[in-house]
Design a protein around this motif. Structure first.
Motif, PDB file in Angstrom:
ATOM      1  N   PHE A 136       0.807  -1.218   0.000  1.00  9.70           N
ATOM      2  CA  PHE A 136       0.000   0.000   0.000  1.00  9.70           C
ATOM      3  C   PHE A 136       0.844   1.273   0.000  1.00  9.70           C
ATOM      4  O   PHE A 136       0.295   2.380   0.046  1.00  9.70           O
ATOM      5  CB  PHE A 136      -0.936   0.018   1.214  1.00  9.70           C
ATOM      6  N   LEU A 137       2.167   1.136  -0.053  1.00  4.01           N
ATOM      7  CA  LEU A 137       3.008   2.340  -0.018  1.00  4.01           C
ATOM      8  C   LEU A 137       2.758   3.250  -1.215  1.00  4.01           C
ATOM      9  O   LEU A 137       2.736   4.475  -1.084  1.00  4.01           O
ATOM     10  CB  LEU A 137       4.486   1.946   0.053  1.00  4.01           C
ATOM     11  N   ARG A 138       2.557   2.645  -2.377  1.00  2.00           N
ATOM     12  CA  ARG A 138       2.267   3.466  -3.557  1.00  2.00           C
ATOM     13  C   ARG A 138       0.912   4.159  -3.418  1.00  2.00           C
ATOM     14  O   ARG A 138       0.725   5.279  -3.880  1.00  2.00           O
ATOM     15  CB  ARG A 138       2.326   2.602  -4.813  1.00  2.00           C
ATOM     16  N   GLY A 139      -0.010   3.488  -2.756  1.00  2.00           N
ATOM     17  CA  GLY A 139      -1.310   4.100  -2.503  1.00  2.00           C
ATOM     18  C   GLY A 139      -1.218   5.273  -1.546  1.00  2.00           C
ATOM     19  O   GLY A 139      -1.952   6.259  -1.696  1.00  2.00           O
ATOM     20  N   ILE A 140      -0.335   5.187  -0.559  1.00  5.92           N
ATOM     21  CA  ILE A 140      -0.116   6.320   0.344  1.00  5.92           C
ATOM     22  C   ILE A 140       0.374   7.529  -0.448  1.00  5.92           C
ATOM     23  O   ILE A 140      -0.074   8.660  -0.229  1.00  5.92           O
ATOM     24  CB  ILE A 140       0.898   5.943   1.441  1.00  5.92           C
ATOM     25  N   ALA A 141       1.275   7.286  -1.386  1.00 11.32           N
ATOM     26  CA  ALA A 141       1.777   8.387  -2.215  1.00 11.32           C
ATOM     27  C   ALA A 141       0.653   9.009  -3.028  1.00 11.32           C
ATOM     28  O   ALA A 141       0.532  10.241  -3.126  1.00 11.32           O
ATOM     29  CB  ALA A 141       2.878   7.874  -3.149  1.00 11.32           C
TER      30      ALA A 141
END
Length: 253
Positions: A136-141
């Motif tokens: 989900f790190l890309r989603g946080i961005a």
């Protein structure tokens, strides 16, 4: 055992189903695309027939607080009723480390209400609190982007690989009910802004991550302890560097 995984076709659910099936259990992935709707109750009684364990890794389709509350309340009522009718002996649910510290968010108020419903349902349970997933790190961005900048608080968290989350869920399902919260986390702690910046750099994403102590995390102000697990948390084994180099990003729709 007969084990039903609600949300069993999603990121964590599909991995959990595979792990349990590999161990020889009779596992059914319950989801709308397999004929089970927990909000309406359609297909739920049939799916739970003969099940000893029910795992719930489903999630609200939206972060909107009112909609999430309606989802978790309706699903919780229907799942509990179906479990009691089927004689289910263990309910396992996945939630989030720091839920009780994120109550300025309507979504996390709904998650806490879900946890309280599970604890009061009268069915032996295990409640697993996991930290944020690497996936989900890309989603946080994306959620935190403002033009070409991604503004994130420089707070620490201890994220983990989805495969490790699924392994922890599977272990909980095969163990005795804890009737309590058990935390799981990744093996390393990072600053949110620094880790997201590393993912974007790896992807060749030109957006710039800006460390901003006043920036919210999914709409909520946090401090350095909000997302961190306690000292007794179980730790996954997958390290971030290995994950980044070996787990491909999801295909763009």
């Amino acid at each position: 055992m007969r084990i039903v995984v609600i949300g069993g076709t999603g990121l964590i659910g599909s991995k959990t189903v595979a792990l349990l099936a590999e161990e020889g259990h009779d596992v059914f992935a319950a989801a709308p695309n397999t004929g089970v709707d927990t909000v309406t109750g359609d297909g739920l009684a049939e799916a739970l027939t003969g099940a000893q364990v029910v795992i719930d890794v489903s999630n609200s389709p939206t972060l909107d607080g009112d909609a999430a509350m309606a989802f978790f309340e309706a699903a919780g009522r229907n799942i509990t009723a179906a479990e009691k009718a089927a004689g289910v002996r263990h309910h396992v649910a996945l939630s989030v480390v720091g839920t009780d510290r994120l109550q300025d968010s309507g979504y996390f108020r709904a998650k806490l209400a879900q946890e309280r419903q599970i604890a009061g349902a009268g069915i032996p349970y295990s409640l697993l609190h996991a930290t944020q997933f690497f996936e989900f790190l890309r989603g946080i961005a994306g959620f935190s982007a403002q033009g070409d900048d991604v503004r994130l608080p420089p707070a620490h968290f201890q994220p983990m690989a989805a495969q490790d989350v699924a392994a922890a869920v599977a272990r909980a399902a095969l163990a005795q009910p804890t009737n309590a919260i058990v935390e799981v986390a990744g093996p390393e702690a990072f600053r949110i802004d620094e880790l997201v910046a590393r993912v974007l750099a790896f992807d060749g994403d030109p957006r710039r991550v800006v460390a901003d102590p006043k920036a919210p995390y999914f709409g909520v102000a946090i401090d350095d302890a909000t997302l961190m697990p306690g000292p007794r948390a179980g730790l996954g084994t997958t390290r971030f560097d290995w994950w980044l180099a070996n787990v491909p990003p999801p295909a763009k729709k």
